[in-house]
Design a protein around this motif. Sequence first.
Motif, PDB file in Angstrom:
ATOM      1  N   ARG A  90       0.878  -1.177   0.128  1.00 38.89           N
ATOM      2  CA  ARG A  90       0.018  -0.175  -0.140  1.00 38.89           C
ATOM      3  C   ARG A  90       0.890   1.268   0.101  1.00 38.89           C
ATOM      4  N   ALA A  91       0.908   2.007  -0.961  1.00 33.46           N
ATOM      5  CA  ALA A  91       1.896   3.032  -1.274  1.00 33.46           C
ATOM      6  C   ALA A  91       1.302   4.557  -1.123  1.00 33.46           C
ATOM      7  N   GLY A  92      -0.036   4.595  -1.169  1.00 27.93           N
ATOM      8  CA  GLY A  92      -0.761   5.881  -1.217  1.00 27.93           C
ATOM      9  C   GLY A  92      -1.005   6.294  -2.449  1.00 27.93           C
ATOM     10  N   THR A  93      -1.701   7.181  -2.708  1.00 28.11           N
ATOM     11  CA  THR A  93      -2.045   7.789  -4.198  1.00 28.11           C
ATOM     12  C   THR A  93      -0.940   8.255  -5.046  1.00 28.11           C
ATOM     13  N   GLY A  94       0.146   9.081  -4.122  1.00 26.15           N
ATOM     14  CA  GLY A  94       1.198   9.414  -4.865  1.00 26.15           C
ATOM     15  C   GLY A  94       2.177   8.403  -5.176  1.00 26.15           C
ATOM     16  N   GLY A  95       2.178   7.284  -4.233  1.00 20.89           N
ATOM     17  CA  GLY A  95       3.225   6.046  -4.420  1.00 20.89           C
ATOM     18  C   GLY A  95       2.738   5.003  -5.641  1.00 20.89           C
ATOM     19  N   ALA A  96       1.404   5.026  -5.709  1.00 21.13           N
ATOM     20  CA  ALA A  96       0.834   4.313  -6.762  1.00 21.13           C
ATOM     21  C   ALA A  96       1.134   4.838  -8.265  1.00 21.13           C
ATOM     22  N   ILE A  97       1.179   5.802  -8.037  1.00 17.31           N
ATOM     23  CA  ILE A  97       1.616   6.604  -9.641  1.00 17.31           C
ATOM     24  C   ILE A  97       3.228   6.392  -9.829  1.00 17.31           C
ATOM     25  N   TRP A  98       4.127   6.690  -8.708  1.00 18.98           N
ATOM     26  CA  TRP A  98       5.482   6.226  -8.903  1.00 18.98           C
ATOM     27  C   TRP A  98       5.787   4.947  -8.966  1.00 18.98           C
ATOM     28  N   HIS A  99       4.972   4.053  -8.620  1.00 22.01           N
ATOM     29  CA  HIS A  99       5.451   2.574  -9.033  1.00 22.01           C
ATOM     30  C   HIS A  99       5.005   2.346 -10.531  1.00 22.01           C
ATOM     31  N   ALA A 100       4.150   2.996 -10.975  1.00 25.24           N
ATOM     32  CA  ALA A 100       3.796   2.951 -12.405  1.00 25.24           C
ATOM     33  C   ALA A 100       4.439   3.675 -13.287  1.00 25.24           C
ATOM     34  N   ARG A 101       5.473   4.579 -12.848  1.00 26.70           N
ATOM     35  CA  ARG A 101       6.274   5.445 -13.646  1.00 26.70           C
ATOM     36  C   ARG A 101       6.638   4.902 -15.016  1.00 26.70           C
ATOM     37  N   GLU A 102       6.950   3.787 -15.188  1.00 32.07           N
ATOM     38  CA  GLU A 102       7.369   3.231 -16.530  1.00 32.07           C
ATOM     39  C   GLU A 102       6.405   2.923 -17.644  1.00 32.07           C
ATOM     40  N   GLN A 103       5.173   2.928 -16.924  1.00 28.22           N
ATOM     41  CA  GLN A 103       3.898   2.633 -17.894  1.00 28.22           C
ATOM     42  C   GLN A 103       3.220   3.997 -18.345  1.00 28.22           C
ATOM     43  N   LEU A 104       3.943   5.107 -17.846  1.00 30.83           N
ATOM     44  CA  LEU A 104       3.074   6.499 -18.187  1.00 30.83           C
ATOM     45  C   LEU A 104       3.759   7.263 -19.382  1.00 30.83           C
ATOM     46  N   ASP A 105       2.557   7.671 -20.235  1.00 30.70           N
ATOM     47  CA  ASP A 105       3.022   8.564 -21.435  1.00 30.70           C
ATOM     48  C   ASP A 105       3.716   9.933 -20.699  1.00 30.70           C
ATOM     49  N   ASP A 106       4.242  10.546 -21.781  1.00 32.42           N
ATOM     50  CA  ASP A 106       4.880  11.789 -21.326  1.00 32.42           C
ATOM     51  C   ASP A 106       3.628  12.978 -20.781  1.00 32.42           C
ATOM     52  N   LEU A 107       2.487  12.656 -21.573  1.00 30.04           N
ATOM     53  CA  LEU A 107       1.141  13.400 -20.988  1.00 30.04           C
ATOM     54  C   LEU A 107       0.141  12.336 -20.642  1.00 30.04           C
ATOM     55  N   PHE A 108      -0.451  12.453 -19.768  1.00 28.42           N
ATOM     56  CA  PHE A 108      -1.721  11.652 -19.148  1.00 28.42           C
ATOM     57  C   PHE A 108      -2.695  12.356 -18.299  1.00 28.42           C
ATOM     58  N   TYR A 109      -3.884  11.855 -18.559  1.00 29.43           N
ATOM     59  CA  TYR A 109      -4.950  12.411 -17.789  1.00 29.43           C
ATOM     60  C   TYR A 109      -4.830  11.359 -16.243  1.00 29.43           C
ATOM     61  N   LEU A 110      -5.093  11.989 -15.202  1.00 22.75           N
ATOM     62  CA  LEU A 110      -5.231  10.980 -14.109  1.00 22.75           C
ATOM     63  C   LEU A 110      -6.688  11.464 -13.424  1.00 22.75           C
ATOM     64  N   PHE A 111      -7.478  10.187 -13.017  1.00 26.91           N
ATOM     65  CA  PHE A 111      -8.787  10.363 -12.360  1.00 26.91           C
ATOM     66  C   PHE A 111      -8.770   9.526 -10.904  1.00 26.91           C
ATOM     67  N   ASN A 112      -9.333  10.136 -10.121  1.00 28.28           N
ATOM     68  CA  ASN A 112      -9.774   9.241  -9.077  1.00 28.28           C
ATOM     69  C   ASN A 112     -10.881   8.091  -9.358  1.00 28.28           C
ATOM     70  N   GLY A 113     -10.715   7.311  -8.964  1.00 26.63           N
ATOM     71  CA  GLY A 113     -11.568   6.019  -9.512  1.00 26.63           C
ATOM     72  C   GLY A 113     -12.948   5.706  -8.707  1.00 26.63           C
ATOM     73  N   ASP A 114     -13.157   6.884  -7.764  1.00 26.78           N
ATOM     74  CA  ASP A 114     -14.589   6.745  -6.847  1.00 26.78           C
ATOM     75  C   ASP A 114     -15.301   8.054  -6.954  1.00 26.78           C
ATOM     76  N   SER A 115     -14.909   8.915  -8.344  1.00 26.79           N
ATOM     77  CA  SER A 115     -15.836   9.995  -8.306  1.00 26.79           C
ATOM     78  C   SER A 115     -15.877  10.333  -9.857  1.00 26.79           C
ATOM     79  N   TRP A 116     -17.003  11.172 -10.257  1.00 24.27           N
ATOM     80  CA  TRP A 116     -16.987  11.608 -11.649  1.00 24.27           C
ATOM     81  C   TRP A 116     -17.412  13.056 -11.809  1.00 24.27           C
ATOM     82  N   PHE A 117     -16.334  13.566 -12.388  1.00 23.83           N
ATOM     83  CA  PHE A 117     -16.588  15.160 -12.745  1.00 23.83           C
ATOM     84  C   PHE A 117     -16.816  15.428 -14.263  1.00 23.83           C
ATOM     85  N   ASP A 118     -17.950  15.831 -14.531  1.00 19.86           N
ATOM     86  CA  ASP A 118     -18.489  15.920 -15.922  1.00 19.86           C
ATOM     87  C   ASP A 118     -17.592  17.257 -16.548  1.00 19.86           C
ATOM     88  N   VAL A 119     -16.526  17.018 -16.791  1.00 18.21           N
ATOM     89  CA  VAL A 119     -15.751  18.185 -17.552  1.00 18.21           C
ATOM     90  C   VAL A 119     -15.157  17.732 -18.695  1.00 18.21           C
TER      91      VAL A 119
END
Length: 408
Positions: A90-119
């Motif tokens: 369990r790495a926290g919200t920031g740690g989760a992103i850090w551990h996935a760093r090799e799978q991230l594009d140079d630009l990416f959208y990020l979303f909380n998985g438990d909310s929806w904002f219609d923007v």
Amino acid sequence: MIPRVNQAVILCGGLGSRLGSLTASTPKPLLPVDGRPFLEILIEEIARQGIRRILLLAAFASDQVRDFAAALPAKLGFDMTVELAIEPDRAGTGGAIWHAREQLDDLFYLFNGDSWFDVPLAELARALPADPAVVGALALRRLPEAGRYGVVTLSGGRIDQFAAKAEAGSGPVLVNAGVYLFRRTLVDALSPLCSLEQDGLAVLAAQGRLAGLPADGYFLDIGIPDDYARAQTEIPAHRRRPALFLDRDGVINLDHGHVGSIDRFEWVAGAREAILRANRLGYYVFVVTNQAGIAKGYYTEADYRAVKAHVRAGLAEIGAHIDDERFCPFHVDAAIEAYRRDSDWRKPAPGMLLDLLRRWPVDAGHSLLVGDRDSDLAAAAAAGIAGHLFGGGNLDDFVKPLLTETRA
């Protein structure tokens, strides 16, 4: 030009402890809303805006998230990829992103998985300055009171502070609504075990390295029982919206006769702007097109898909998108036997429209079709949709008086 973003990353690892027994064995994003996993609805809202590469950051009950990811593309019917990154601990919200760093594009959208904002995601992309020192842009929801959310202060388009909570009765505030656009350099501000908000964003905001986009779209976080209960009726009601159905040849592009290659594709004046207008007003935008050129052997389905990709790329340049598309390659006089049959998808039959009406929560009574032939209007009438005959000229000028504001 608006930056092109192809990847959406979704945080799915929280325990959801405030929901009690509901999340004892089920990840919060997989809880059902209107009979479907909430995460499925969220991804559908993302994918219809043209983002078809999804990365799920999982932790708790990750096997359930893995099974969900494997089944999703076929279930939604989109040409998309869904990948997983699983935290080692369990790495926290920031740690989760850090551990996935090799799978991230140079630009990416990020979303909380438990909310929806219609923007509209394109609006968030517009809000990201070209300055590479600005790490990201956050969609900010205006609320009359902060409630349980942290407060964000904004100055000149830049976020300058993340506050834990506002005092009761302090009045209207901006809150972080869990929708972000980041450069991959965000990872430099994170660590293997950290909070995205407290350890990453708060520091970046103090450095003037985050932009903000205030917006008033529908927002709901399913993290507490009352809001999860509200989601069962509110989310399906909000997703029900009118649609703009568009023929392709003669409406989106000039009809040069069986346009089946990019070199023969030429935009109708105002076509991209008309689609952008419909996007911004909250309409679904669907394409319904007869493609007898495939049946007659003038071009292939692969050629058609190449033109389709060209259209989507051209729309993305101005922040517009088509939500979904149907085409009919069949004709009773087809030169290619595989396509030689009558079809209730071929206009003037309404099959393509009816299929989209079954697939999406469309308010048919306030929807419309724009076509350039009587067969288009006949298909619309048979589907119970208002039809409008486009005789050429500027498509945006044509549709402007036909569309009304729908986005709440």
